[in-house]
Design a protein around this motif. Structure first.
Motif, short mmCIF file in Angstrom:
data_model
loop_
_atom_site.label_atom_id
_atom_site.label_comp_id
_atom_site.label_asym_id
_atom_site.label_seq_id
_atom_site.Cartn_x
_atom_site.Cartn_y
_atom_site.Cartn_z
N LYS A 190 -1.40 2.23 -4.50
CA LYS A 190 -0.05 2.07 -5.05
C LYS A 190 0.92 1.92 -3.89
N ALA A 191 2.17 1.58 -4.21
CA ALA A 191 3.15 1.28 -3.18
C ALA A 191 3.41 2.47 -2.26
N SER A 192 3.43 3.68 -2.81
CA SER A 192 3.72 4.86 -1.99
C SER A 192 2.55 5.22 -1.08
N ASN A 193 1.37 4.67 -1.33
CA ASN A 193 0.21 4.92 -0.47
C ASN A 193 -0.01 3.81 0.55
N ILE A 194 0.96 2.90 0.67
CA ILE A 194 0.93 1.87 1.70
C ILE A 194 1.98 2.25 2.74
N LEU A 195 1.53 2.66 3.92
CA LEU A 195 2.44 3.05 4.99
C LEU A 195 2.68 1.86 5.92
N LEU A 196 3.85 1.88 6.58
CA LEU A 196 4.26 0.76 7.43
C LEU A 196 4.47 1.25 8.85
N ASP A 197 3.82 0.56 9.82
CA ASP A 197 4.00 0.98 11.21
C ASP A 197 5.28 0.37 11.77
N LYS A 198 5.50 0.52 13.07
CA LYS A 198 6.77 0.10 13.64
C LYS A 198 6.99 -1.41 13.55
N GLU A 199 5.91 -2.18 13.40
CA GLU A 199 6.02 -3.63 13.26
C GLU A 199 5.90 -4.07 11.81
N MET A 200 6.03 -3.12 10.88
CA MET A 200 5.95 -3.37 9.44
C MET A 200 4.58 -3.88 9.00
N ASN A 201 3.53 -3.53 9.75
CA ASN A 201 2.17 -3.84 9.31
C ASN A 201 1.72 -2.78 8.32
N PRO A 202 1.08 -3.17 7.22
CA PRO A 202 0.70 -2.20 6.19
C PRO A 202 -0.58 -1.45 6.55
N LYS A 203 -0.64 -0.18 6.16
CA LYS A 203 -1.84 0.63 6.36
C LYS A 203 -2.08 1.45 5.09
N ILE A 204 -3.26 1.29 4.51
CA ILE A 204 -3.62 2.02 3.30
C ILE A 204 -3.87 3.48 3.66
N SER A 205 -3.32 4.41 2.85
CA SER A 205 -3.47 5.83 3.12
C SER A 205 -3.93 6.57 1.86
#
Length: 820
Positions: free
Chosen positions: A628-643
């Protein structure tokens, strides 16, 4: 021969006159263009097998007109004549000029393109062959004086050759389009590079961006063979007139290789039953495939985080740059080799050795030794005798390869590739340390025995007490059972200090597991600390599950677990994501303007790649179950990471579906078969991905339609607009631009395929990525999604409606949400 040429010309003119004099508009089906014959819109020239067509076309989203060749339909253009000089209207003419060249003219009879052959004659004609090759032919001798196969655009067809002259370096190359809507010369080219070995390269200008690995006589080392079972399917390399020529054949199949505008090379196969081009393979500059990604003596592994590391015996040349993930400076040797030590009059008695690197892409600029190196042993001996040799490899068909310059463009594979032997100093091989370690081991062993005996008598004197650590010991034992020895165990006090005693100002958010805090360790590393809430229904099972799964996963689109704490309570420590989670942007009107379409598409593609890794490419096979959207984290370059892997499930090698009585996940993202029957599989995650994709495109939550009279969910709203062929109201106004309409429409199409009601109808994540990356792939139409239209039913008692109470709806379940 002369009279036969006149007869052919007369027949062609007769056909053309019949077309012109016809009372209705007719598109002539000529296969050749004779002198004095003018091809104007909508006239075309077709090959005799009617597979290829030459005519005028406009790319999508463009009004410019070009002369090109296409296969079956204009959706797949294989060659363009006037690619750098477009027509601005439909007055263009294709004809044989007075000097015998084939030309494209505009309405003012200006030449926009020409075959530009010198010493031509008036008896020349042009013909489109069944192979798709457009030729300019001397009708008397039958000689081809010019052919499109020697002047390709961005596509290579069967029988076409990529050519490199070994003496002059002149090449026949593919050149990418500038964009999907502009066929003018783009930034990338693709062709053969002939040096010590022969390889395929993609160049950006004059800079290499990707390479194939050496040609070994049958295939390129890093490209799978076209076929291992059908002798008709093959790559062919031949030397002719001082040039190397590469072509491919797939028997009776129709195949093409295209260099797309982003620099990737796509291999496609024509499906004659479905009448679509199927994407078979994509190669090119992306991730670890980018040429020299990790610099000299660096190695790239797409399943590691970070993806670059130094070879054994080497260290970063610029550590500050490496910490910023700028790896271009590469690595330098830690210990000098024997030859260097001799120069410096230092220790000379210890010879160098070799360290084997398994399953790697061989470095660039390999040199193949003559045939006297008969096997791997001869190859090693030859390298060891030569001070300038720093690595060697032996490949059965190619022989002995050695390297004497910087090792560049090395990649680690999970399988395939070649074994490389890297030359290292004696100390780097670990041999020199063994003798030193022997005496140390003896001393330690004696000390250990004394300590053990003393401890035993001390333990006998002490009473057996059960302290407060009993619960913690149980946690430690449980954690050890998951076999993650590399996991860092952190003590509670350090984490409390790092988060300023879990100060509310450091709180990043709240999940089902519990609150998440920002912290900073003593070494300055920023972390995210997830603390199990006592009110959460998640416990040791979910904690261990997440530790076991995510600690063994390494991918750029998965959040990295740094360590955990089990002192008194369960705490997980992750890498810090400065831009928080995806839902903070796409559902927040104040932040939506920060997310243009390009950024959203990168996030969609990154999430898809992360899921593909979980489903297919990792050592484990994992179903996330709570995407879900809240489980997709964004690093400093706005790259997505599943959590958040607390709900994830591990599948065995032969499993593709499982059943559970405990339904977990989040309302709005759960697939219908999981919600109703407890069945979950890869297609459950695909459904969640489809919902998330439509949310990213629309900027609206799937569950934001509860007050709508007609639609139950975003899926129903999207389906209605899709069926009405009017998807613009679905698209977030912040990102809509007619320039990107086709790309956004393709994403909506893919999203609807992912949320189809039946799991078997949904695509796999591998197919999803192919559809996302391909601009010309024909995508099948979607079927109606689950949870679409709101269906009302009459209540059993009229007075209930009078009291403004709601009817129940049998097809909708009401979930009882509990904290995790």
């Amino acid at each position: 021969m002369f009279f036969m040429g006149l007869a052919k010309k007369a027949c062609t003119l007769l056909v053309f006159l019949v077309c012109l004099l016809s009372s209705t508009l007719v598109v002539c089906a000529l296969d050749s263009i004779a002198p004095s014959v003018l091809i104007q819109e909508p006239q075309t020239v077709s090959s005799r097998n009617n597979m290829f067509t030459l005519g005028f076309f406009s790319p999508q989203n463009s009004t410019n007109r070009y002369v090109g060749i296409w296969y079956m339909s204009k959706s797949f253009i294989v060659w363009v004549a006037n690619k750098n000089n477009p027509l601005t209207d439909s007055s263009g003419i294709l004809a044989i000029s007075e000097n015998g060249n084939l030309v494209v003219l505009n309405g003012q009879k200006q030449v926009l393109w020409s075959t530009n052959v010198s010493h031509v004659a008036s008896n020349f004609s042009a013909q489109l062959l069944d192979t798709g090759n457009l030729v300019l032919e001397d009708r008397i001798t039958g000689e081809f004086v010019w052919q499109s196969f020697l002047h390709p655009s961005n596509t290579m067809l069967q029988g076409m050759e990529l050519i490199t002259n070994k003496s002059t370096g002149e090449k026949v190359l593919l050149t990418s389009w500038k964009s999907p809507f502009d066929p003018s010369n783009g930034r990338f080219s693709f062709g053969l590079e002939v040096r010590n070995v022969t390889e395929l390269f993609v160049w950006e200008g004059n800079s290499p961006k990707w390479r194939s690995g050496p040609w070994n006589g049958m295939t390129f080392l890093e490209i799978p063979r076209v076929s291992s079972s059908n002798s008709q399917n093959r790559l062919v390399m031949k030397e002719q007139e001082g040039s190397l020529r590469l072509s491919f054949y797939l028997g009776n199949s129709i195949s093409a290789v295209t260099l797309v505008s982003q620099g990737k090379v796509e291999r496609r196969l024509w499906n004659s039953q479905m009448h679509v081009w199927e994407l078979l393979k994509t190669m090119g500059p992306s991730g670890c495939d980018v040429y020299g990604k990790c610099g000299p003596f660096g190695i790239c592994n797409s399943q590691s985080s970070p993806i670059c590391s130094c070879l054994r015996g080497f260290e970063p040349k610029n550590k500050q740059e490496w910490e910023r993930q700028n790896w271009t400076s590469g690595c330098v040797r830690s210990e000098p080799l024997l030859c260097e030590r001799v120069k410096n009059d230092s220790q000379t008695s210890k010879i160098d050795g070799f360290f084997m690197m398994e399953n790697v892409k061989v470095p660039d600029d390999a040199q193949v030794l003559p045939s006297y190196a008969q096997d791997a042993a001869d190859c090693q001996t030859s390298c060891l005798k030569n001070c300038s040799c720093i690595a060697y490899a032996y490949e059965t068909n190619l022989g002995c390869m050695v390297w004497s310059a910087n090792l560049l463009d090395i990649q680690s594979f999970s399988y395939g590739g070649v074994d490389i032997y890297l030359r290292l100093a004696y100390l780097e091989l670990g041999i020199g340390r063994r003798k030193m370690a022997t005496s140390l081991i003896i001393s330690v062993s004696i000390g250990t025995i004394l300590i053990t005996v003393s401890g035993y008598f001390l333990w006998k004197k002490c009473s057996k007490q059960k302290g407060e650590m009993q619960t913690q010991d149980k946690r430690i034992m449980t954690l050890k059972q998951v076999h993650v020895p590399e996991l860092l165990l952190l003590d509670f006090r350090k984490l409390a200090t790092a988060t300023n005693n879990f100060e509310i100002a450091n709180k990043l958010g709240q999940g089902g597991f519990g609150p998440v805090y920002k912290g900073k360790l003593e070494d300055g590393q920023e972390i995210a600390v997830k603390r199990l809430s006592r009110s959460s229904r998640q416990g040791m099972e979910e904690f261990i599950n997440e530790v076991e799964l995510i600690s063994k996963l390494q991918h750029r689109n998965l959040v990295r677990l740094i360590g955990c704490c089990i002192e008194g309570e369960e705490i997980l420590v992750y890498e810090y994501m400065p831009n928080k989670s995806l839902d903070a942007y796409i559902f927040d009107r104040e932040h939506q303007n920060l997310f243009d379409w390009g950024r959203r598409f990168n996030i969609i593609e990154g999430i898809a790649r992360g899921l593909l890794y979980l489903h297919r490419d990792s050592r484990l096979r994992i179903i996330h179950r709570d995407l879900k959207a809240s489980n997709i984290l964004l690093d400093k370059e706005m790259n997505p990471k599943i959590s958040d892997f607390g709900m994830a499930k591990l599948f065995g090698g032969n499993e593709d579906q499982a059943n559970t009585e405990r339904i977990v996940g989040t309302y709005g993202y759960i697939s219908p078969e999981y919600a109703t029957e407890g069945l979950y599989s890869e297609k459950s995650d695909v459904f969640s991905f489809g919902v998330l994709l439509l949310e990213i495109v629309s900027g609206r939550k799937n569950t934001s339609f509860y007050e709508e009279a007609e639609f139950l969910t975003l899926l129903g709203f999207a389906w209605k607009l899709w069926m009405d062929d009017n998807v613009i109201p679905l698209i977030d106004p912040q990102i809509y631009d007619p320039m990107f309409h086709k790309d956004i429409l393709r994403c909506i199409h893919i999203g609807l395929l992912c949320v189809q009601e039946l799991a078997k109808d949904r695509p796999t994540m591998a197919s999803v990525i192919s559809m996302l990356e391909s601009e010309m792939m024909d995508i099948r139409p979607p079927r109606q999604p689950a949870f679409t239209l709101r269906q009302t039913m009459s209540c059993a008692a009229e007075q209930i409606l009078d009291n403004n109470e709601l009817c129940s709806i049998n097809i909708v379940t009401i979930s009882n949400f509990q904290g995790r």
